[in-house]
Design an enzyme around this catalytic site. Structure first.
Site, PDB file in Angstrom:
ATOM      1  N   ILE A 204       0.871  -1.173   0.000  1.00  0.00           N
ATOM      2  CA  ILE A 204       0.000   0.000   0.000  1.00  0.00           C
ATOM      3  C   ILE A 204       0.907   1.221   0.000  1.00  0.00           C
ATOM      4  O   ILE A 204       1.929   1.238   0.687  1.00  0.00           O
ATOM      5  CB  ILE A 204      -0.961   0.002   1.219  1.00  0.00           C
ATOM      6  N   ALA A 205       0.548   2.226  -0.798  1.00  0.00           N
ATOM      7  CA  ALA A 205       1.368   3.434  -0.846  1.00  0.00           C
ATOM      8  C   ALA A 205       0.557   4.602  -1.370  1.00  0.00           C
ATOM      9  O   ALA A 205      -0.363   4.433  -2.168  1.00  0.00           O
ATOM     10  CB  ALA A 205       2.595   3.218  -1.729  1.00  0.00           C
TER      11      ALA A 205
ATOM     12  N   GLU B 287       1.950  -6.936   7.026  1.00  0.00           N
ATOM     13  CA  GLU B 287       3.164  -6.766   7.812  1.00  0.00           C
ATOM     14  C   GLU B 287       3.674  -5.360   7.553  1.00  0.00           C
ATOM     15  O   GLU B 287       3.452  -4.793   6.490  1.00  0.00           O
ATOM     16  CB  GLU B 287       4.216  -7.815   7.487  1.00  0.00           C
TER      17      GLU B 287
ATOM     18  N   ASN C 204       8.226   1.964  10.778  1.00  0.00           N
ATOM     19  CA  ASN C 204       7.144   2.730  10.164  1.00  0.00           C
ATOM     20  C   ASN C 204       6.004   2.930  11.166  1.00  0.00           C
ATOM     21  O   ASN C 204       4.921   2.372  11.038  1.00  0.00           O
ATOM     22  CB  ASN C 204       6.644   2.034   8.893  1.00  0.00           C
TER      23      ASN C 204
ATOM     24  N   TYR D  62      -2.818   1.323  11.094  1.00  0.00           N
ATOM     25  CA  TYR D  62      -3.362  -0.030  11.118  1.00  0.00           C
ATOM     26  C   TYR D  62      -4.006  -0.343  12.471  1.00  0.00           C
ATOM     27  O   TYR D  62      -5.075  -0.941  12.541  1.00  0.00           O
ATOM     28  CB  TYR D  62      -2.277  -1.059  10.801  1.00  0.00           C
TER      29      TYR D  62
END
Length: 149
Positions: free
Chosen positions: A70-71, A104, A109, A116
């Site tokens: 995801i970005a 993960e 980060n 999350y």
């Protein structure tokens, strides 16, 4: 300008790869980015106007969905787009009647980890020394899960 989250298409790949190389210290290869029809693929893009500003890659195998990547383009950080993508991922999981979602995240980060955790993911394990760092080091991967009831 409106935001739209939709299924990834081949025409999105150049912008997705550009974001990938700018958003990650160890980006996926163009070959991995281009594999949009793999087993259980559930890949989506976030489009603002006519520009891809973010994406997620996921895989659904028998009701267990894994968020693989995801970005959001660095230019668009801090605008809630990552949260929008994560919510779209969880909505997609619910629509396919997933039992669980997995991901993960790099130990360093903390911004993503918090996102999350706030969304309802729980830390369940660690992979010691899983991710490469610059220059030549390693850091843990934190494994997180989300259970659908």
């Amino acid at each position: 300008m409106s935001l739209n989250i939709s299924s990834l298409k081949k025409e999105h790949l150049p912008e997705v790869f550009q974001i990938e190389t700018q958003a990650h210290t160890h980006p996926w290869s163009i070959k991995l980015i281009g594999d949009i029809n793999g087993r259980g693929a559930c890949h989506h893009v976030l489009v603002k106007g006519d520009r891809v500003v973010g994406y997620f890659y996921a895989q659904n195998i028998l009701g267990e969905v894994t968020l693989l990547n995801i970005a959001v383009h660095p230019k668009y950080h801090g605008r809630g787009y990552g949260k929008a993508l994560l919510e779209a991922f969880l909505d997609m999981c619910a629509m396919v009647n997933a039992e669980s979602a997995w991901l993960e995240v790099r130990e360093s980060n903390q911004r993503a980890y918090t996102l999350y955790e706030v969304a309802g993911f729980n830390e369940v394990d660690r992979r010691k020394g899983y991710y490469p760092t610059k220059p030549g080091g390693k850091e843990d991967a934190i494994i997180m899960s989300y259970l659908f009831l």
